[in-house]
Design a protein around this motif. Sequence first.
Motif, PDB file in Angstrom:
ATOM      1  N   GLU A  68      -3.627   3.116   8.152  1.00 44.84           N
ATOM      2  CA  GLU A  68      -4.623   3.367   7.104  1.00 44.84           C
ATOM      3  C   GLU A  68      -5.081   2.073   6.440  1.00 44.84           C
ATOM      4  N   ARG A 111       3.449   8.838   0.758  1.00 40.80           N
ATOM      5  CA  ARG A 111       4.551   8.831   1.738  1.00 40.80           C
ATOM      6  C   ARG A 111       5.903   8.628   1.077  1.00 40.80           C
ATOM      7  N   SER A 163       0.847  -0.175   8.274  1.00 42.97           N
ATOM      8  CA  SER A 163       0.118   1.081   8.103  1.00 42.97           C
ATOM      9  C   SER A 163      -1.239   1.032   8.796  1.00 42.97           C
ATOM     10  N   LYS A 189      -0.511  14.254  -3.999  1.00 45.07           N
ATOM     11  CA  LYS A 189      -1.616  13.415  -3.534  1.00 45.07           C
ATOM     12  C   LYS A 189      -2.963  14.016  -3.923  1.00 45.07           C
ATOM     13  N   LEU A 248      -2.732   7.955  -0.249  1.00 43.03           N
ATOM     14  CA  LEU A 248      -2.276   7.894   1.139  1.00 43.03           C
ATOM     15  C   LEU A 248      -1.001   7.063   1.271  1.00 43.03           C
TER      16      LEU A 248
END
Length: 369
Positions: A17, A133, A15, A222, A129
């Motif tokens: 992020e 997903r 990832s 989220k 985050l």
Amino acid sequence: MKKIISGLFFRLFKSVETWALLSLLIVSSIYIFYVITDDAVVTCASITREWNGSVVNIDGGDVRDYCFESLGVSAADAYRLYGEPVPDEAYRKLHDEFNLVSEEQQVLGKIIMVLHLFPCMIIIIFIPLFFGRFYSDGTLKNLLTCGYSKSKIYFSSLLFTFVIDIALMLINIVIFAVFCLIYHWSPPLYMPLILMSLAVRIFLLFVFSSLSLAALFGSSSKVISFIVGFLLTATLFTSMNSSAVEKLHSSYILEADKDEAFFEEYRKIRAEKGNNVFYEKIDLEMYDITLYYGDRALYQYNESTLDPFYKAVLYAQIYLDPALTINTDIPYYLLFRDGVMTINFAADLFWILLSTTAGILVFRKRETH
């Protein structure tokens, strides 16, 4: 669960992020540690200080000659000094001779107070985050199709975030250790106290993770997880139980004559015996410090005027605060010695169990789209 957790770590390292948030943590922590230590006298090469009417000049890197390690006293005595009597020799070296022990403790305390700050902020951003997903790319449906139960998915995700919490704290501890090496500074580590303080902060991180995760899996949103996370962040900067403590204290107001009698007796004992005879103890009923001389409390409170039920509500607001021992002016040693840190652990465990139970019950009943 092992396969789910392994898959989560695989996604973690892939990832973008993850690396962005990790970089943000490192940069932010380095900056805040630099701000705390750069102007601290225990990390400077020279200082000038007034002491007992004279001026003390320390030059040429001799600061360490006045720090804790050079005094020949135990770390336990250094922390006990302002809470209970210590041996006379230790008291003389710590109190009557010029030293920088209090400055060392202040710097160490400030660093401990911020060790959890950026990890908490990172984790409330990371969870929405990363786990968001699960819904956007069909990961959750795939896991359910493979035969994994919602309970197993939830608990695997929770354990995974706990590992991330510990890793974030360890990164900050390593950064702090590097600062110590750079400044050639060995802080007065009374290890049981320091380790308990760090453990309290790790458990606070666990609370943040469990509540944020429960919000995400319970709502499938989220946005809601972000909102919960940022509301939790308020506990890092404000004392959420301060109003309850104030109301509790106001119900024990002393008469003026009792208040004056206390100060008169205190001044008399101090003039005759000195300062190294008083003992401070946290009164859990008042959530305040009571001063003792021997076995006798010098400060005697009246009976509380509060309704028992309302009083119980105030106690719940105080002692269920997950940041109970973080947003307080009470010395760490007293919090450790008198069991308040243990109460803080119990409060954190309560919130972790409550949020996890609620989160998994709602998650199991929700339809997966």
